[in-house]
Design a protein around this motif. Sequence first.
Motif: not given
Length: 280
Positions: A20-34
């Motif tokens: 779950r932590t990995w998924s949140l990190v990946a999601l956060g990385a994507g949204w930050w770049q958006l």
Amino acid sequence: MSTTAAPQPWSPPRPVSSRRTWSLVALGAGWWQLVALGVLYVVCVRTAAGQRHENRLHDVALENRGSETGWLRTAFDLVDRLQPHHLVLGVGVVGLVGLVRGRLGAAARGVVVAGGTLAVTELLKLVLLERPALLEHGSAANSLPSGHTSAVLGLALGLLVAGPRWLRAPLALAGAAAAGAMGAFVIADGWHRVSDVLASALVGSIVLCLVHVLPTRDQRRRGALVRLSLLVPGAAAAALVVVYAGGADLTTSYLLAGAVVALTVLTAALALPREVRSRG
């Protein structure tokens, strides 16, 4: 013989909280770049000052169009002949690489990255974003992000995802060269502005991060993914400062933009999970 004598790279299983932590990190990385992509669009396209800087280089490129000779002209002619069916073929190759390896998940993720990078680009460019007429000489159709750059970048990233780990280094170098060259070419020949190519780099990185929100049994590296999400926007911002605020010439500008695209491929290669082998 004891079953614990030779530890396996996939053992012990990762807890649900770690996944779950990995998924949140990946999601956060994507949204930050958006968010970074949105800032890039607003600054370069939605302000008069941004459009003025954009048009300065774009006008020079249009004036010089067709003046290239030798291998550079050959390269431009090759790019000019690229058609949508070439992309479809490339996406098929990405999927085939994963399937031949017996990695259905990697094949699916590679196809999503390759096709998704261009799909998101076209959605943004043709549907969601527009280029308002803020200067006296009129407006032009929105060109952000660059479809040609996103197509080659997406294929490079897709091959990295679907391909074996031992091939990542040569695939990354070849993909960085091809995607970076495409980014430089479309600016130099007046097809796109610098921000269009930088936006393509961000789109490719965003899609790659979001694809990695999906569960996988491979060994994931959160720090490397965070580094990707910081380096690509940071490099794009630095390029904009040099090109627009610094008044760089056309050659410097397209080389810098191409370098950001190439950096995206190289950093993505380091951010991919380490594959683990199946039991038995």
